[in-house]
Design a protein around this motif. Structure first.
Motif, short mmCIF file in Angstrom:
data_model
loop_
_atom_site.label_atom_id
_atom_site.label_comp_id
_atom_site.label_asym_id
_atom_site.label_seq_id
_atom_site.Cartn_x
_atom_site.Cartn_y
_atom_site.Cartn_z
N UNK A 305 0.84 -1.20 0.00
CA UNK A 305 0.00 0.00 0.00
C UNK A 305 0.88 1.26 0.00
N UNK A 306 1.93 1.25 0.83
CA UNK A 306 2.79 2.44 0.96
C UNK A 306 3.42 2.83 -0.38
N UNK A 307 3.88 1.81 -1.12
CA UNK A 307 4.45 2.10 -2.45
C UNK A 307 3.37 2.60 -3.40
N UNK A 308 2.16 2.04 -3.27
CA UNK A 308 1.06 2.48 -4.14
C UNK A 308 0.76 3.96 -3.91
N UNK A 309 0.79 4.38 -2.65
CA UNK A 309 0.54 5.78 -2.33
C UNK A 309 1.60 6.67 -2.98
N UNK A 310 2.87 6.23 -2.92
CA UNK A 310 3.95 6.98 -3.57
C UNK A 310 3.70 7.13 -5.07
N UNK A 311 3.34 6.00 -5.70
CA UNK A 311 3.09 6.03 -7.15
C UNK A 311 1.97 7.01 -7.48
N UNK A 312 0.91 6.98 -6.69
CA UNK A 312 -0.24 7.85 -6.95
C UNK A 312 0.14 9.31 -6.76
N UNK A 313 0.95 9.59 -5.75
CA UNK A 313 1.37 10.98 -5.50
C UNK A 313 2.25 11.48 -6.63
N UNK A 314 3.13 10.60 -7.12
CA UNK A 314 4.03 10.99 -8.20
C UNK A 314 3.33 11.08 -9.55
N UNK A 315 2.11 10.52 -9.66
CA UNK A 315 1.46 10.41 -10.97
C UNK A 315 1.13 11.77 -11.57
N UNK A 316 1.02 12.81 -10.72
CA UNK A 316 0.68 14.13 -11.22
C UNK A 316 -0.79 14.27 -11.59
N UNK A 324 -3.46 10.20 0.53
CA UNK A 324 -2.71 10.45 1.76
C UNK A 324 -2.50 9.12 2.46
N UNK A 325 -1.28 8.86 2.92
CA UNK A 325 -1.04 7.61 3.65
C UNK A 325 -2.01 7.54 4.83
N UNK A 326 -2.67 6.42 4.98
CA UNK A 326 -3.61 6.29 6.10
C UNK A 326 -5.06 6.45 5.66
N UNK A 327 -5.27 6.97 4.42
CA UNK A 327 -6.64 7.08 3.91
C UNK A 327 -6.93 5.86 3.03
N UNK A 328 -8.19 5.47 3.01
CA UNK A 328 -8.59 4.38 2.13
C UNK A 328 -8.43 4.83 0.68
N UNK A 329 -8.05 3.90 -0.20
CA UNK A 329 -7.96 4.26 -1.62
C UNK A 329 -9.36 4.30 -2.21
N UNK A 330 -9.60 5.26 -3.07
CA UNK A 330 -10.89 5.37 -3.76
C UNK A 330 -10.78 4.61 -5.08
N UNK A 331 -11.92 4.36 -5.68
CA UNK A 331 -11.89 3.58 -6.91
C UNK A 331 -11.09 4.28 -8.01
N UNK A 333 -8.34 5.86 -7.58
CA UNK A 333 -6.92 5.54 -7.32
C UNK A 333 -6.62 4.11 -7.73
N UNK A 334 -7.53 3.21 -7.35
CA UNK A 334 -7.33 1.80 -7.69
C UNK A 334 -7.25 1.64 -9.19
N UNK A 335 -8.13 2.33 -9.89
CA UNK A 335 -8.16 2.18 -11.35
C UNK A 335 -6.92 2.79 -11.99
N UNK A 336 -6.41 3.88 -11.42
CA UNK A 336 -5.18 4.44 -11.97
C UNK A 336 -4.04 3.42 -11.90
N UNK A 337 -3.95 2.76 -10.76
CA UNK A 337 -2.86 1.78 -10.59
C UNK A 337 -2.99 0.63 -11.58
N UNK A 346 -3.52 -5.86 -10.04
CA UNK A 346 -2.57 -5.50 -9.00
C UNK A 346 -3.09 -6.03 -7.67
N UNK A 347 -2.21 -6.64 -6.88
CA UNK A 347 -2.59 -7.02 -5.52
C UNK A 347 -1.86 -6.12 -4.55
N UNK A 348 -2.64 -5.32 -3.82
CA UNK A 348 -2.04 -4.42 -2.84
C UNK A 348 -2.07 -5.09 -1.47
N UNK A 349 -0.99 -4.89 -0.71
CA UNK A 349 -0.93 -5.51 0.60
C UNK A 349 -0.35 -4.54 1.62
N UNK A 350 -0.31 -4.97 2.88
CA UNK A 350 0.22 -4.14 3.97
C UNK A 350 -0.46 -2.78 4.05
#
Ligand code: 4AD
Ligand code: MG
Length: 458
Positions: A305-316, A324-331, A333-337, A346-350
């Motif tokens: 999850x932590x890496x996914x948050x980084x990717x999303x923040x860097x996506x522009x 934000x780390x600690x917030x649930x991902x919205x659909x 965000x999931x779809x962007x990944x 993609x399987x997100x963990x941790x």
């Protein structure tokens, strides 16, 4: 009524005499001295062309053979002179089983919008799209049982009425036999059928865990109910969930099972629903077949999850909801990944423990839990699961942290007190899987009679 299904008539390669078929008329075309009926009995997407001699059946009957009417026909299968079909049925005998008044039958030959069709959910399986969706749904259901039973998982029927909130999210429907005027007062449910407040289940997981601590590998496939007021294209108030649970397993085994399961389901529909998928690929989602094949051929990405948050923040990307780390991902965000960034499941963990359920195993960092969500293109989350907390002290401490009372869960805690084992499982939303396999974009259109806020018709 002895009859041959249209799917098997259409599969014949040789002419044949004296076949009986039944079905509903999709269209009628009248030529000079001959009429053509397209009939469908739901066994396949394709219709059978029936050739009727108006002289033989009579003008009175012919006039009543309109779109939507049901018929039984007896005739000979012969090579067709027209384009569009190899064989057609020359009839000697046509019987009108049930007429359909053309003035009021709502499914005339034209494309109807899905929203309109939702208002006639009792008739919509008679359209090409909904017939295809229901056949794919049926094959998926069979493939679910096939996957688990061929691997020795024991099927479990978990209760539909329950007193415990598995997800701890408080989105439960109350089940009561009390009349409304007796529902007032501090504890009306003490007088109720079960002597306490009961609900419709949101998940069979806790019961499946009890079974898994004896049978090792089990699964449930049943209806679940959530009173979440999310009026979205991905949520239903009543949906079906598949929940495997495995003893002596960790989060990695869980992810392996989820990936193999998804691939099995996709492989089976590609194999068994070729005509329906080709139709859906042409008319509903032009990327459907490519997405399904890609799912089958690619290794699913596995990512914290932590890496996914980084990717999303860097996506522009300017998301509607901030990342934000600690917030649930919205659909979104999931779809962007899964759609833009990786182009495969993609399987997100941790995940941070604050946004996940109480039963998930706490990781060594103390901040995250061994959760895993499988994200797929167009849908986002299709599976949610985890390794379960098997350490009694850790679990009770976490429940205290969350303010969960121990008493209602005492039976569940017994599983950790007596012969506790590492174990893991997940839940797949069956309707989300049907959406994924059909390209349909609204979950209300992949279940026969959808239940959602304000809607419990039919
Ligand atoms: O992620 P969820 O809430 O997980 C559980 O219920 C766990 N007890 C499962 C387990 O570990 N045994 O739900 C699982 C899946 C989601 O990933 C989603 O696909 C689907 O169920 N789902 C819904 N589908 C339709 N309508 C809703 N309201 C849904 N809520 C969840
Ligand atoms: Mg979830």
């Amino acid at each position: 009524m002895k009859r041959e299904k249209i799917v098997s008539v259409l599969a014949r390669t040789e002419p044949a005499r004296g076949l009986t078929v039944c079905g509903w008329i999709r269209t009628r075309r009248d030529g000079k001295d001959v009429s053509f009926l397209e009939i469908n009995d739901g066994s396949s997407l394709k219709n059978l062309q029936i050739v009727v001699d108006p002289g033989a059946v009579g003008q009175d009957l012919l006039r009543r053979l309109t779109t939507g009417a049901s018929v039984r026909a007896v005739g000979d299968l012969v090579p067709s002179l027209g384009a569009g079909q190899r064989l057609e049925l020359r009839t000697r005998e046509v019987e009108l089983l049930g007429a359909a008044d053309p003035e009021s039958y709502p499914l005339q030959k034209k494309r109807h919008g899905f929203e309109f069709l939702r208002t006639i959910a009792h008739l919509r399986p008679r359209t090409n799209t909904f017939g295809a969706v229901m056949r794919v749904r049926g094959e998926l259901s069979f493939a679910v049982h096939e996957f688990f039973q061929s691997r020795g998982f024991v099927p479990m029927h978990t209760p539909i009425i329950t007193a415990s909130d598995c997800e701890g999210a408080g989105e439960m429907f109350t089940v009561t036999s009390l009349p409304p005027d007796r529902l007032a007062g501090p504890d009306p449910f003490a007088e109720d059928f079960f002597g306490k407040r009961a609900y419709l289940t949101v998940s069979g997981q806790l019961n499946a865990e009890a079974a898994a601590t004896a049978l090792a590998e089990v699964y449930t496939f049943g209806p679940t109910f959530r009173a979440e007021n999310s009026n979205t294209a991905r949520h239903l108030a009543e949906f079906w969930m598949i929940e495997p649970e495995m003893a002596f397993c960790d989060i990695h085994d869980d992810m392996d099972l989820a990936e193999a399961f998804m691939k099995h389901l996709v492989a089976r529909v590609l194999e068994r629903c070729a005509d329906d998928l080709a139709f859906l690929d042409q008319w509903v989602d032009k990327t459907l077949l490519a997405t399904l094949r890609n799912t089958l051929e690619s290794d699913f990405v596995r990512l914290d999850y932590t890496e996914a948050v980084e990717i999303l923040k860097r996506s522009g990307r300017a998301f509607e909801f901030p990342v934000e780390w600690g917030h649930d991902l919205q659909s979104e965000h999931e779809r962007h990944l899964t759609e833009q960034h990786f182009g495969r499941p993609v399987i997100l963990t941790a995940y941070p423990k604050e946004i996940k359920s109480f039963y998930m195993r706490v990781n060594d960092d103390g901040r995250t839990v061994a959760a895993m969500d499988v994200l797929v293109p167009r849908i986002g989350e299709i599976i949610g699961g985890s390794q379960r907390e098997e350490r009694y002290d850790v679990l009770t401490a976490r429940m205290a942290e969350l303010g969960l009372p121990l008493e209602p869960y005492s039976w569940y805690l017994d599983l950790l007190r007596f012969g506790s084992v590492p174990h893991a499982g997940f839940g797949m939303g069956f309707e989300r899987m049907v959406m994924f396999a059909t390209g349909m974009t609204n979950i209300r259109d992949v279940i026969p009679f959808p239940r959602y806020p304000g809607h419990a018709e039919f």
